[in-house]
Design a protein around this motif. Structure first.
Motif, PDB file in Angstrom:
ATOM      1  N   LEU A 105     -25.161  10.849  79.546  1.00  0.00           N
ATOM      2  CA  LEU A 105     -23.858  11.254  78.980  1.00  0.00           C
ATOM      3  C   LEU A 105     -22.823  10.057  78.859  1.00  0.00           C
ATOM      4  O   LEU A 105     -22.311   9.681  77.831  1.00  0.00           O
ATOM      5  N   LEU A 106     -22.595   9.242  80.040  1.00  0.00           N
ATOM      6  CA  LEU A 106     -21.862   8.296  80.136  1.00  0.00           C
ATOM      7  C   LEU A 106     -22.487   7.124  79.130  1.00  0.00           C
ATOM      8  O   LEU A 106     -21.741   6.472  78.434  1.00  0.00           O
ATOM      9  N   ASP A 107     -23.642   6.877  79.353  1.00  0.00           N
ATOM     10  CA  ASP A 107     -24.380   5.908  78.563  1.00  0.00           C
ATOM     11  C   ASP A 107     -24.155   6.289  76.984  1.00  0.00           C
ATOM     12  O   ASP A 107     -23.852   5.298  76.137  1.00  0.00           O
ATOM     13  N   TRP A 108     -24.171   7.322  76.671  1.00  0.00           N
ATOM     14  CA  TRP A 108     -23.954   7.591  75.318  1.00  0.00           C
ATOM     15  C   TRP A 108     -22.315   7.607  74.801  1.00  0.00           C
ATOM     16  O   TRP A 108     -22.332   7.073  73.658  1.00  0.00           O
ATOM     17  N   MET A 109     -21.672   7.977  75.539  1.00  0.00           N
ATOM     18  CA  MET A 109     -20.207   7.930  75.266  1.00  0.00           C
ATOM     19  C   MET A 109     -19.691   6.446  75.393  1.00  0.00           C
ATOM     20  O   MET A 109     -18.756   6.077  74.440  1.00  0.00           O
ATOM     21  N   LEU A 110     -19.939   5.372  76.072  1.00  0.00           N
ATOM     22  CA  LEU A 110     -19.510   4.068  75.994  1.00  0.00           C
ATOM     23  C   LEU A 110     -19.281   3.477  74.756  1.00  0.00           C
ATOM     24  O   LEU A 110     -18.316   2.906  74.650  1.00  0.00           O
ATOM     25  N   PRO A 111     -20.387   3.445  73.882  1.00  0.00           N
ATOM     26  CA  PRO A 111     -20.023   2.761  72.712  1.00  0.00           C
ATOM     27  C   PRO A 111     -18.971   3.616  71.736  1.00  0.00           C
ATOM     28  O   PRO A 111     -18.738   3.209  70.615  1.00  0.00           O
ATOM     29  N   ARG A 112     -18.751   4.771  72.397  1.00  0.00           N
ATOM     30  CA  ARG A 112     -17.987   5.527  71.269  1.00  0.00           C
ATOM     31  C   ARG A 112     -16.558   5.938  71.723  1.00  0.00           C
ATOM     32  O   ARG A 112     -15.718   6.239  70.928  1.00  0.00           O
TER      33      ARG A 112
ATOM     34  N   LEU B 135      -9.080   7.929  67.780  1.00  0.00           N
ATOM     35  CA  LEU B 135      -9.270   7.309  69.218  1.00  0.00           C
ATOM     36  C   LEU B 135      -9.735   8.505  70.091  1.00  0.00           C
ATOM     37  O   LEU B 135      -9.499   9.728  69.981  1.00  0.00           O
ATOM     38  N   ILE B 136     -10.883   8.090  70.726  1.00  0.00           N
ATOM     39  CA  ILE B 136     -11.767   8.913  71.577  1.00  0.00           C
ATOM     40  C   ILE B 136     -11.258   8.861  73.050  1.00  0.00           C
ATOM     41  O   ILE B 136     -11.508   7.575  73.609  1.00  0.00           O
ATOM     42  N   SER B 137     -10.810   9.866  73.799  1.00  0.00           N
ATOM     43  CA  SER B 137     -10.748   9.524  75.151  1.00  0.00           C
ATOM     44  C   SER B 137     -11.822  10.367  75.847  1.00  0.00           C
ATOM     45  O   SER B 137     -12.033  11.543  75.720  1.00  0.00           O
ATOM     46  N   PHE B 138     -12.307   9.936  77.308  1.00  0.00           N
ATOM     47  CA  PHE B 138     -13.366  10.659  77.818  1.00  0.00           C
ATOM     48  C   PHE B 138     -12.952  10.450  79.336  1.00  0.00           C
ATOM     49  O   PHE B 138     -12.688   9.370  79.975  1.00  0.00           O
ATOM     50  N   ASP B 139     -13.201  11.531  80.050  1.00  0.00           N
ATOM     51  CA  ASP B 139     -13.157  11.715  81.456  1.00  0.00           C
ATOM     52  C   ASP B 139     -14.428  12.495  81.889  1.00  0.00           C
ATOM     53  O   ASP B 139     -14.502  13.743  81.625  1.00  0.00           O
ATOM     54  N   PRO B 140     -15.494  11.880  82.665  1.00  0.00           N
ATOM     55  CA  PRO B 140     -16.699  12.834  82.943  1.00  0.00           C
ATOM     56  C   PRO B 140     -16.303  13.860  83.780  1.00  0.00           C
ATOM     57  O   PRO B 140     -16.723  14.940  83.633  1.00  0.00           O
TER      58      PRO B 140
END
Length: 318
Positions: A173-180, A152-157
């Protein structure tokens, strides 16, 4: 086991004027550093993945991690200086930051550090400026690519324009992270910086379509809104006498991850299956934790016992 990735620094507050200048109060900090400490205080097993200076400020950061019970086997040490974040507070206790970090230790994390991660990684949290400054940003992208299919990958810009002023870098960065990313937590302030005028519902529909399983938007005094593909929920903010909001978002993140772990939902499918009642319960738990942090100075995150006891901050009547 959680692994929290990113920067570790010293937050420096102006405490008082002196005859010859100003007294400064330096405190350990950095958004991912705070999140790791917050998880440990809430009883979660966690390692910090980042680079920390071997100088005296770095030693202080390491002592805090060790004292709080955060694993340090995944920390990479180097001889560079420690980043300083000068923190100014407005009348409402809302912080503004000036960072002094070019070439500093937390930016120099190298890809070989990925090999130090334990075998029992249950969730990885990334975010803040370490995801957009090099060479650490490339290291974190390599880590996410390596683990996203099985962890599980959690992300907060957690956007810091004083570190990286180009919004295009943050949007990329947001565009890159959304599918991941499986879990995205973002403040409404950061969302409007990235995508001005975008409605929350439109943003939620877009990110969920791209693969995010759970979106949580923190809205300050307006509370919290959360979405999965199946449902959504909104929860009012917890009333509190605010001392300052330093570390509030990091506390919210740590408490949200804690709720998911304690309730057996810390998997991509577990996030997808959250009900409206689950979203409300998780948001209230995390919001209460953040309120505790707002009630005291600096990133002083709560311990699990404070939440078990049902701490309720109330506005002053004076």
């Amino acid at each position: 086991m959680f692994v929290v990735c990113g920067e570790a620094l010293m937050d420096v507050f102006a405490s008082a004027e002196t005859d010859s200048g100003m007294a400064l109060d330096a405190r350990v900090g950095g958004s991912p550093f705070n999140t790791a400490v917050g998880l440990a205080r809430l009883g979660q097993p966690v390692n910090f993945f980042g680079a920390i200076s071997s100088g005296f400020l770095g030693e202080r950061l390491m002592r805090t991690l060790q004292h709080e019970g955060v694993g340090t086997a995944t920390v990479q040490r180097n001889d560079a200086a420690t980043t300083l974040g000068l923190v100014g507070l407005d009348a409402a206790g809302v912080p503004s930051y000036s960072f002094y970090g070019d070439g500093c230790a937390d930016r120099l994390l190298t890809p070989d550090a990925i090999d130090t991660l334990p075998q029992t990684v249950g969730a990885i949290h990334v975010g803040s400026y370490a995801t957009v400054v090099e060479p650490v940003a490339s290291t974190l992208r390599q880590l996410v690519d390596q683990y996203a299919a099985r962890t599980l990958i959690s992300f907060d810009p957690n956007i810091r324009l004083n570190v990286e002023p180009e919004l295009a870098r943050w949007r990329d960065l947001l565009d890159w992270m959304l599918p991941r990313a499986h879990l995205l937590k973002i403040s409404d302030e950061d969302l409007q910086l990235l995508l001005p005028g975008t409605s929350l519902d439109d943003f939620a529909a877009d990110v969920l379509q791209q693969g995010v399983r759970l979106l949580v938007v923190t809205r300050g005094a307006e509370g919290v809104s959360a979405w999965t593909r199946r449902t959504r929920a909104s929860v009012a903010a917890q009333p509190v006498d605010v001392v300052d909001t330093v570390g509030a978002g990091d506390t919210f993140q740590a408490a949200l991850l804690t709720w998911l772990s304690e309730n057996g939902r810390l998997t991509p499918d577990g996030l997808s299956d959250l009900s409206q009642a689950d979203l409300e319960a998780a948001s209230r738990f995390a919001g209460q934790a953040a309120a505790i942090t707002c009630s005291r100075r600096g990133a002083d995150m709560p311990r699990r016992a404070e939440l078990v006891q049902g701490w309720r901050p109330c506005p002053s009547t004076s």
